[in-house]
Design an enzyme around this catalytic site. Structure first.
Site, mmCIF file in Angstrom:
data_model
loop_
_atom_site.group_PDB
_atom_site.id
_atom_site.type_symbol
_atom_site.label_atom_id
_atom_site.label_comp_id
_atom_site.label_asym_id
_atom_site.label_seq_id
_atom_site.Cartn_x
_atom_site.Cartn_y
_atom_site.Cartn_z
ATOM 1 N N CYS A 83 0.811 -1.222 0.000
ATOM 2 C CA CYS A 83 0.000 0.000 0.000
ATOM 3 C C CYS A 83 0.844 1.271 0.000
ATOM 4 C CB CYS A 83 -0.959 -0.027 1.181
ATOM 5 S SG CYS A 83 -2.033 -1.471 1.132
ATOM 6 N N HIS B 166 -2.317 8.208 6.190
ATOM 7 C CA HIS B 166 -2.616 6.876 5.650
ATOM 8 C C HIS B 166 -4.019 6.489 6.128
ATOM 9 C CE1 HIS B 166 -1.741 3.108 3.758
ATOM 10 N NE2 HIS B 166 -1.889 2.426 4.879
ATOM 11 N N GLU C 141 -0.391 5.632 13.772
ATOM 12 C CA GLU C 141 -0.047 6.780 12.926
ATOM 13 C C GLU C 141 -0.159 8.078 13.728
ATOM 14 O OE1 GLU C 141 -2.257 7.271 9.272
ATOM 15 O OE2 GLU C 141 -0.798 8.714 8.487
ATOM 16 N N LYS D 256 -9.515 8.255 2.842
ATOM 17 C CA LYS D 256 -10.011 6.881 2.697
ATOM 18 C C LYS D 256 -11.416 6.755 3.276
ATOM 19 C CE LYS D 256 -5.533 4.437 2.638
ATOM 20 N NZ LYS D 256 -4.561 5.528 2.807
ATOM 21 N N HIS E 173 -9.732 2.195 0.680
ATOM 22 C CA HIS E 173 -8.287 2.000 0.596
ATOM 23 C C HIS E 173 -7.979 1.359 -0.758
ATOM 24 C CE1 HIS E 173 -4.213 1.375 1.351
ATOM 25 N NE2 HIS E 173 -4.246 0.643 2.444
ATOM 26 N N PHE F 9 1.872 -3.376 3.990
ATOM 27 C CA PHE F 9 2.244 -4.695 4.512
ATOM 28 C C PHE F 9 3.721 -4.943 4.204
ATOM 29 C CE2 PHE F 9 -2.141 -7.085 4.297
ATOM 30 C CZ PHE F 9 -2.589 -6.307 5.344
#
Length: 417
Positions: free
Chosen positions: A169, A309, A320, A341, A346, A405
Protein backbone atom coordinates in the site's frame (compact mmCIF):
# COMPACT_ATOMS: atom_id res chain seq x y z
CA UNK A 1 16.89 13.65 -30.94
CA UNK A 2 17.41 17.04 -29.28
CA UNK A 3 20.10 17.60 -26.65
CA UNK A 4 19.25 16.65 -23.10
CA UNK A 5 18.90 19.71 -20.86
CA UNK A 6 20.84 19.86 -17.62
CA UNK A 7 18.59 18.90 -14.71
CA UNK A 8 17.51 21.81 -12.52
CA UNK A 9 17.39 19.60 -9.43
CA UNK A 10 13.74 20.57 -8.96
CA UNK A 11 10.72 18.46 -9.94
CA UNK A 12 7.20 19.79 -10.42
CA UNK A 13 3.83 18.27 -11.23
CA UNK A 14 2.33 19.54 -14.47
CA UNK A 15 -0.49 17.09 -15.13
CA UNK A 16 -3.00 14.98 -13.19
CA UNK A 17 -5.09 11.95 -14.11
CA UNK A 18 -7.59 10.29 -11.80
CA UNK A 19 -9.70 7.12 -11.88
CA UNK A 20 -11.44 6.90 -8.51
CA UNK A 21 -14.55 5.65 -6.72
CA UNK A 22 -15.76 9.26 -6.78
CA UNK A 23 -15.37 9.57 -10.51
CA UNK A 24 -13.00 9.55 -13.46
CA UNK A 25 -11.20 12.82 -14.06
CA UNK A 26 -10.04 15.39 -11.53
CA UNK A 27 -12.93 17.70 -12.44
CA UNK A 28 -15.40 15.00 -11.34
CA UNK A 29 -13.43 13.62 -8.40
CA UNK A 30 -12.38 16.77 -6.55
CA UNK A 31 -15.77 18.51 -6.01
CA UNK A 32 -17.30 15.27 -4.71
CA UNK A 33 -14.37 14.71 -2.35
CA UNK A 34 -14.59 18.22 -0.93
CA UNK A 35 -18.35 17.80 -0.53
CA UNK A 36 -17.69 14.77 1.70
CA UNK A 37 -19.47 12.30 -0.58
CA UNK A 38 -18.83 8.60 -0.15
CA UNK A 39 -17.90 6.27 -3.01
CA UNK A 40 -18.49 3.19 -0.87
CA UNK A 41 -21.44 0.86 -1.47
CA UNK A 42 -22.39 -2.80 -1.81
CA UNK A 43 -19.99 -4.52 -4.20
CA UNK A 44 -21.39 -4.97 -7.72
CA UNK A 45 -18.40 -6.37 -9.65
CA UNK A 46 -18.97 -9.81 -8.08
CA UNK A 47 -21.65 -11.40 -5.92
CA UNK A 48 -20.37 -10.66 -2.40
CA UNK A 49 -23.09 -12.61 -0.55
CA UNK A 50 -20.74 -15.31 0.78
CA UNK A 51 -18.14 -12.87 2.13
CA UNK A 52 -18.00 -11.37 5.60
CA UNK A 53 -17.37 -7.95 4.02
CA UNK A 54 -19.77 -7.20 1.18
CA UNK A 55 -19.01 -3.52 0.58
CA UNK A 56 -16.27 -1.72 -1.32
CA UNK A 57 -15.27 1.43 -3.17
CA UNK A 58 -15.70 0.63 -6.87
CA UNK A 59 -15.00 2.77 -9.93
CA UNK A 60 -18.37 2.94 -11.66
CA UNK A 61 -17.94 5.46 -14.47
CA UNK A 62 -14.70 4.31 -16.12
CA UNK A 63 -15.01 3.61 -19.87
CA UNK A 64 -11.80 1.91 -21.08
CA UNK A 65 -12.86 2.42 -24.70
CA UNK A 66 -12.14 6.11 -24.17
CA UNK A 67 -8.45 5.28 -23.91
CA UNK A 68 -7.97 1.93 -25.71
CA UNK A 69 -9.38 0.24 -28.79
CA UNK A 70 -12.37 -2.00 -28.10
CA UNK A 71 -10.47 -5.29 -28.47
CA UNK A 72 -7.76 -4.22 -26.04
CA UNK A 73 -10.27 -2.75 -23.63
CA UNK A 74 -12.12 -6.08 -23.38
CA UNK A 75 -8.96 -8.15 -22.97
CA UNK A 76 -6.54 -6.43 -20.62
CA UNK A 77 -6.74 -6.53 -16.83
CA UNK A 78 -8.68 -3.73 -15.15
CA UNK A 79 -5.61 -2.37 -13.31
CA UNK A 80 -3.81 -1.84 -16.63
CA UNK A 81 -6.81 -0.09 -18.16
CA UNK A 82 -7.05 2.21 -15.12
CA UNK A 83 -3.35 3.06 -15.48
CA UNK A 84 -3.64 3.85 -19.19
CA UNK A 85 -6.71 6.00 -18.54
CA UNK A 86 -5.10 7.99 -15.73
CA UNK A 87 -1.82 8.38 -17.64
CA UNK A 88 -3.60 9.60 -20.76
CA UNK A 89 -5.48 12.21 -18.72
CA UNK A 90 -2.25 13.34 -17.02
CA UNK A 91 -0.43 13.73 -20.34
CA UNK A 92 -3.35 15.66 -21.84
CA UNK A 93 -3.62 17.87 -18.76
CA UNK A 94 0.10 18.65 -18.84
CA UNK A 95 0.10 19.74 -22.47
CA UNK A 96 3.53 18.10 -22.74
CA UNK A 97 4.22 17.65 -26.46
CA UNK A 98 5.71 14.15 -26.79
CA UNK A 99 7.56 14.06 -30.10
CA UNK A 100 10.23 11.99 -31.81
CA UNK A 101 12.72 14.59 -30.55
CA UNK A 102 11.95 14.05 -26.86
CA UNK A 103 10.20 10.69 -26.33
CA UNK A 104 13.48 9.09 -25.11
CA UNK A 105 13.55 11.72 -22.34
CA UNK A 106 10.11 10.79 -20.98
CA UNK A 107 9.78 7.72 -18.75
CA UNK A 108 7.04 5.78 -16.98
CA UNK A 109 6.84 4.53 -13.41
CA UNK A 110 3.33 3.35 -12.55
CA UNK A 111 3.24 0.71 -9.82
CA UNK A 112 0.66 -1.74 -8.54
CA UNK A 113 0.57 -3.47 -5.19
CA UNK A 114 -1.03 -6.68 -6.48
CA UNK A 115 -1.28 -6.47 -10.28
CA UNK A 116 -3.69 -8.50 -12.40
CA UNK A 117 -5.48 -10.48 -9.72
CA UNK A 118 -8.67 -10.79 -11.80
CA UNK A 119 -6.72 -12.21 -14.74
CA UNK A 120 -4.95 -14.68 -12.47
CA UNK A 121 -8.25 -15.78 -10.90
CA UNK A 122 -9.99 -16.30 -14.27
CA UNK A 123 -7.08 -18.22 -15.76
CA UNK A 124 -6.67 -20.41 -12.67
CA UNK A 125 -10.33 -21.45 -13.05
CA UNK A 126 -9.65 -22.31 -16.69
CA UNK A 127 -6.66 -24.43 -15.70
CA UNK A 128 -8.61 -26.52 -13.18
CA UNK A 129 -11.73 -26.80 -15.33
CA UNK A 130 -10.15 -27.44 -18.73
CA UNK A 131 -6.47 -28.21 -18.31
CA UNK A 132 -3.30 -26.31 -19.26
CA UNK A 133 -4.38 -25.85 -22.88
CA UNK A 134 -7.22 -23.57 -21.79
CA UNK A 135 -4.92 -21.01 -20.14
CA UNK A 136 -4.57 -17.76 -22.07
CA UNK A 137 -1.15 -16.78 -23.46
CA UNK A 138 -1.93 -13.36 -22.02
CA UNK A 139 -2.04 -14.67 -18.41
CA UNK A 140 1.50 -13.62 -17.55
CA UNK A 141 1.65 -10.22 -19.32
CA UNK A 142 -1.74 -9.16 -17.94
CA UNK A 143 -0.99 -10.39 -14.42
CA UNK A 144 2.46 -8.96 -13.69
CA UNK A 145 2.38 -5.60 -11.83
CA UNK A 146 4.93 -3.92 -14.13
CA UNK A 147 2.52 -4.08 -17.06
CA UNK A 148 0.84 -0.84 -15.95
CA UNK A 149 4.07 0.95 -16.78
CA UNK A 150 4.73 -1.24 -19.80
CA UNK A 151 1.33 -0.61 -21.36
CA UNK A 152 1.42 3.14 -20.73
CA UNK A 153 4.82 3.35 -22.43
CA UNK A 154 3.55 1.40 -25.44
CA UNK A 155 0.31 3.36 -25.84
CA UNK A 156 2.08 6.73 -25.64
CA UNK A 157 5.44 5.66 -27.14
CA UNK A 158 7.42 6.87 -24.13
CA UNK A 159 10.96 5.48 -24.37
CA UNK A 160 12.69 6.83 -21.26
CA UNK A 161 13.18 4.86 -18.03
CA UNK A 162 10.43 2.26 -17.66
CA UNK A 163 10.14 0.54 -14.32
CA UNK A 164 7.78 -0.46 -11.54
CA UNK A 165 7.48 -0.33 -7.77
CA UNK A 166 5.69 -3.00 -5.70
CA UNK A 167 5.59 -2.06 -2.02
CA UNK A 168 2.01 -3.05 -1.09
CA UNK A 169 0.00 0.00 0.00
CA UNK A 170 3.04 2.29 -0.26
CA UNK A 171 3.41 1.58 -3.98
CA UNK A 172 1.86 4.79 -5.33
CA UNK A 173 3.95 6.97 -3.02
CA UNK A 174 7.17 5.08 -3.76
CA UNK A 175 6.46 5.36 -7.50
CA UNK A 176 6.22 9.15 -7.28
CA UNK A 177 9.26 9.39 -5.03
CA UNK A 178 11.43 7.20 -7.23
CA UNK A 179 10.31 9.04 -10.39
CA UNK A 180 11.19 12.30 -8.64
CA UNK A 181 14.74 11.05 -8.11
CA UNK A 182 15.03 9.85 -11.73
CA UNK A 183 14.31 13.40 -12.95
CA UNK A 184 16.51 15.02 -10.29
CA UNK A 185 19.54 13.04 -11.35
CA UNK A 186 18.90 13.79 -15.03
CA UNK A 187 17.90 10.35 -16.31
CA UNK A 188 14.66 11.81 -17.70
CA UNK A 189 13.17 15.24 -18.34
CA UNK A 190 9.70 14.02 -17.39
CA UNK A 191 8.11 10.92 -15.86
CA UNK A 192 4.55 9.63 -16.06
CA UNK A 193 4.21 8.25 -12.52
CA UNK A 194 1.64 6.93 -10.07
CA UNK A 195 -0.21 3.82 -8.92
CA UNK A 196 -3.05 1.60 -10.11
CA UNK A 197 -5.05 -1.18 -8.46
CA UNK A 198 -8.11 -3.31 -9.23
CA UNK A 199 -8.36 -5.90 -6.43
CA UNK A 200 -12.16 -6.27 -6.11
CA UNK A 201 -12.68 -9.86 -7.21
CA UNK A 202 -13.38 -13.14 -5.41
CA UNK A 203 -9.83 -13.98 -4.38
CA UNK A 204 -8.93 -10.39 -3.43
CA UNK A 205 -12.00 -10.03 -1.25
CA UNK A 206 -11.52 -13.49 0.29
CA UNK A 207 -7.91 -12.78 1.15
CA UNK A 208 -8.60 -9.56 3.00
CA UNK A 209 -11.70 -11.04 4.69
CA UNK A 210 -9.54 -13.88 5.99
CA UNK A 211 -7.01 -11.36 7.27
CA UNK A 212 -9.86 -9.77 9.26
CA UNK A 213 -8.65 -6.36 8.24
CA UNK A 214 -11.87 -4.97 6.78
CA UNK A 215 -15.03 -3.40 8.20
CA UNK A 216 -18.14 -5.58 8.42
CA UNK A 217 -20.65 -2.72 8.42
CA UNK A 218 -22.43 -4.23 5.42
CA UNK A 219 -25.74 -2.58 6.24
CA UNK A 220 -24.27 0.91 6.40
CA UNK A 221 -21.61 1.15 3.67
CA UNK A 222 -21.27 4.91 3.45
CA UNK A 223 -20.53 5.14 7.18
CA UNK A 224 -18.27 2.07 7.30
CA UNK A 225 -14.88 3.72 6.79
CA UNK A 226 -14.39 5.94 9.83
CA UNK A 227 -10.69 6.74 10.32
CA UNK A 228 -9.64 7.87 13.81
CA UNK A 229 -13.19 7.35 15.16
CA UNK A 230 -13.41 5.19 18.29
CA UNK A 231 -15.89 2.86 16.54
CA UNK A 232 -13.71 2.11 13.51
CA UNK A 233 -13.59 -1.60 12.74
CA UNK A 234 -11.44 -1.96 9.64
CA UNK A 235 -10.74 -0.61 6.16
CA UNK A 236 -12.85 -0.69 3.02
CA UNK A 237 -11.16 -2.06 -0.09
CA UNK A 238 -11.18 0.29 -3.07
CA UNK A 239 -9.90 0.42 -6.63
CA UNK A 240 -8.61 3.11 -8.95
CA UNK A 241 -5.53 4.92 -10.20
CA UNK A 242 -3.82 8.27 -10.06
CA UNK A 243 -1.04 9.22 -12.45
CA UNK A 244 0.89 12.49 -12.60
CA UNK A 245 3.16 14.16 -15.11
CA UNK A 246 6.35 14.95 -13.20
CA UNK A 247 8.70 17.33 -14.98
CA UNK A 248 11.98 19.09 -14.50
CA UNK A 249 11.23 22.59 -13.17
CA UNK A 250 13.23 24.54 -15.76
CA UNK A 251 11.73 22.51 -18.59
CA UNK A 252 8.20 23.14 -17.31
CA UNK A 253 8.80 26.87 -16.89
CA UNK A 254 10.42 27.17 -20.33
CA UNK A 255 7.35 25.78 -22.05
CA UNK A 256 4.94 27.78 -19.92
CA UNK A 257 3.37 24.74 -18.27
CA UNK A 258 0.74 24.96 -15.59
CA UNK A 259 2.31 23.79 -12.30
CA UNK A 260 0.27 22.09 -9.55
CA UNK A 261 3.13 21.97 -7.08
CA UNK A 262 6.66 20.78 -6.45
CA UNK A 263 7.89 17.58 -4.83
CA UNK A 264 10.44 18.64 -2.24
CA UNK A 265 10.67 15.77 0.25
CA UNK A 266 10.73 11.96 0.07
CA UNK A 267 11.38 9.69 3.04
CA UNK A 268 11.07 5.91 3.27
CA UNK A 269 11.79 3.45 6.05
CA UNK A 270 11.16 -0.15 7.10
CA UNK A 271 9.45 -1.30 10.30
CA UNK A 272 11.34 -4.62 10.47
CA UNK A 273 8.56 -5.76 12.79
CA UNK A 274 5.67 -7.83 11.29
CA UNK A 275 4.27 -8.87 7.89
CA UNK A 276 0.93 -7.10 8.37
CA UNK A 277 0.87 -5.21 11.70
CA UNK A 278 2.47 -1.76 11.98
CA UNK A 279 5.19 -1.07 14.51
CA UNK A 280 3.30 -0.56 17.82
CA UNK A 281 5.41 2.50 18.62
CA UNK A 282 4.87 4.02 15.16
CA UNK A 283 8.64 4.19 14.86
CA UNK A 284 8.93 3.41 11.16
CA UNK A 285 6.23 5.94 10.27
CA UNK A 286 7.90 8.56 12.47
CA UNK A 287 11.25 8.03 10.79
CA UNK A 288 9.69 8.26 7.32
CA UNK A 289 8.17 11.65 8.16
CA UNK A 290 11.42 12.87 9.70
CA UNK A 291 13.36 11.68 6.64
CA UNK A 292 11.00 13.54 4.31
CA UNK A 293 11.35 16.73 6.37
CA UNK A 294 15.12 16.33 6.37
CA UNK A 295 15.31 15.84 2.59
CA UNK A 296 13.10 18.91 2.08
CA UNK A 297 15.13 21.02 4.49
CA UNK A 298 11.96 21.86 6.44
CA UNK A 299 10.93 22.05 10.10
CA UNK A 300 7.73 20.37 11.38
CA UNK A 301 5.99 23.74 11.78
CA UNK A 302 6.41 24.40 8.03
CA UNK A 303 3.88 21.68 7.22
CA UNK A 304 0.31 23.01 6.93
CA UNK A 305 -1.59 19.80 6.09
CA UNK A 306 -1.11 16.04 6.44
CA UNK A 307 -3.03 13.52 4.34
CA UNK A 308 -2.88 10.51 6.64
CA UNK A 309 -2.62 6.88 5.65
CA UNK A 310 -5.65 6.66 7.98
CA UNK A 311 -7.07 3.28 7.01
CA UNK A 312 -9.82 3.04 9.67
CA UNK A 313 -8.24 -0.02 11.27
CA UNK A 314 -7.84 0.12 15.05
CA UNK A 315 -4.05 -0.27 14.99
CA UNK A 316 -3.08 1.90 11.99
CA UNK A 317 -4.90 5.02 13.13
CA UNK A 318 -3.63 4.80 16.69
CA UNK A 319 -0.01 4.16 15.69
CA UNK A 320 -0.05 6.78 12.93
CA UNK A 321 -1.31 9.34 15.45
CA UNK A 322 1.53 8.37 17.79
CA UNK A 323 4.02 8.71 14.94
CA UNK A 324 2.76 12.17 13.94
CA UNK A 325 3.04 13.34 17.55
CA UNK A 326 6.54 11.94 17.81
CA UNK A 327 7.68 13.48 14.51
CA UNK A 328 5.97 16.87 14.86
CA UNK A 329 6.05 17.50 18.62
CA UNK A 330 3.67 20.28 19.72
CA UNK A 331 2.95 21.18 16.08
CA UNK A 332 1.11 17.84 15.78
CA UNK A 333 -1.84 19.46 17.59
CA UNK A 334 -1.87 22.46 15.23
CA UNK A 335 -1.55 20.81 11.82
CA UNK A 336 -4.80 19.58 10.18
CA UNK A 337 -4.76 15.85 9.39
CA UNK A 338 -7.40 14.14 7.27
CA UNK A 339 -8.02 10.68 5.90
CA UNK A 340 -9.68 10.66 2.50
CA UNK A 341 -10.01 6.88 2.70
CA UNK A 342 -13.18 7.67 4.63
CA UNK A 343 -14.75 8.50 1.23
CA UNK A 344 -12.84 6.45 -1.37
CA UNK A 345 -11.78 3.42 0.65
CA UNK A 346 -8.29 2.00 0.60
CA UNK A 347 -7.12 1.67 -2.98
CA UNK A 348 -4.00 -0.26 -1.92
CA UNK A 349 -1.22 0.31 -4.48
CA UNK A 350 -2.99 3.35 -5.91
CA UNK A 351 -3.64 5.02 -2.54
CA UNK A 352 -0.33 6.86 -2.20
CA UNK A 353 -0.68 8.43 -5.66
CA UNK A 354 -4.33 9.42 -5.17
CA UNK A 355 -3.53 10.97 -1.79
CA UNK A 356 -0.51 12.83 -3.18
CA UNK A 357 -2.80 14.27 -5.84
CA UNK A 358 -5.20 15.35 -3.09
CA UNK A 359 -2.36 17.17 -1.29
CA UNK A 360 -1.53 19.12 -4.46
CA UNK A 361 -5.16 20.04 -5.10
CA UNK A 362 -5.68 21.05 -1.46
CA UNK A 363 -2.79 23.54 -1.67
CA UNK A 364 -3.79 24.82 -5.11
CA UNK A 365 -7.49 25.26 -4.25
CA UNK A 366 -6.99 26.32 -0.61
CA UNK A 367 -9.38 23.69 0.71
CA UNK A 368 -8.65 20.71 2.96
CA UNK A 369 -10.76 17.58 2.41
CA UNK A 370 -12.60 16.22 5.45
CA UNK A 371 -12.42 12.97 7.35
CA UNK A 372 -16.05 11.87 7.11
CA UNK A 373 -17.78 9.61 9.64
CA UNK A 374 -15.72 11.05 12.47
CA UNK A 375 -18.35 11.02 15.23
CA UNK A 376 -16.88 9.48 18.36
CA UNK A 377 -13.53 10.79 19.64
CA UNK A 378 -10.91 8.21 20.55
CA UNK A 379 -8.54 9.16 23.39
CA UNK A 380 -5.72 7.52 21.42
CA UNK A 381 -6.49 9.67 18.36
CA UNK A 382 -6.60 13.26 19.59
CA UNK A 383 -5.39 15.38 16.65
CA UNK A 384 -7.30 17.76 14.35
CA UNK A 385 -8.75 15.34 11.78
CA UNK A 386 -10.80 17.96 9.84
CA UNK A 387 -13.98 16.18 10.92
CA UNK A 388 -16.81 15.74 8.41
CA UNK A 389 -16.64 19.13 6.67
CA UNK A 390 -13.99 20.53 4.31
CA UNK A 391 -12.07 23.56 5.53
CA UNK A 392 -10.49 26.54 3.78
CA UNK A 393 -6.77 26.84 4.48
CA UNK A 394 -3.71 28.58 3.08
CA UNK A 395 -1.11 25.80 2.91
CA UNK A 396 2.43 26.21 1.58
CA UNK A 397 3.66 22.66 2.30
CA UNK A 398 1.71 19.41 2.68
CA UNK A 399 2.76 15.89 3.61
CA UNK A 400 1.26 12.57 2.52
CA UNK A 401 1.77 9.31 4.45
CA UNK A 402 1.59 5.81 2.99
CA UNK A 403 2.30 2.54 4.81
CA UNK A 404 2.24 -1.02 3.50
CA UNK A 405 2.24 -4.69 4.51
CA UNK A 406 5.82 -5.77 5.00
CA UNK A 407 6.59 -2.65 7.04
CA UNK A 408 7.01 -0.17 4.17
CA UNK A 409 6.65 3.49 5.24
CA UNK A 410 6.72 6.43 2.83
CA UNK A 411 6.21 10.16 3.32
CA UNK A 412 6.13 12.70 0.49
CA UNK A 413 6.23 16.49 0.91
CA UNK A 414 4.83 18.93 -1.66
CA UNK A 415 5.33 22.66 -2.00
CA UNK A 416 2.87 25.12 -3.49
CA UNK A 417 4.47 26.92 -6.45
Amino acid sequence: MSDWPRPSGRVVVTGLGAVTPLGTGVDVFWPRLIAGESGIDRISLIDPSDFTTQIGAEVLDFEPERFLDKKEARRIDRFIAFAVGAATMALEDSGFPVTDDNREQVGVLVGSGIGGLTTMTEQTKRLYEGGPGKVSPFLVPYMIPDMASGYVSIVHQLKGPNTCVVTACSTGANSLGDAYHIIKRGDAVAMVAGGSEAPINEIGLAGFCSARAMSNRNDDPKRASRPFDSERDGFIMGEGAAVMMLEDYDHAVARGAKIYGEIVGYGMTGDAYHITAPDPEGDGARRAMKAALRSAGLKPEDIGYINAHGTSTPYNDKFETMAIKSAFGEHAYKVPVSSTKSMIGHTLGAAGAIEAMICLLAMKEGVLPPTVNYENPDPDCDLDYVPNVARKADVAYSLSNSFGFGGHNVSLIFKRV
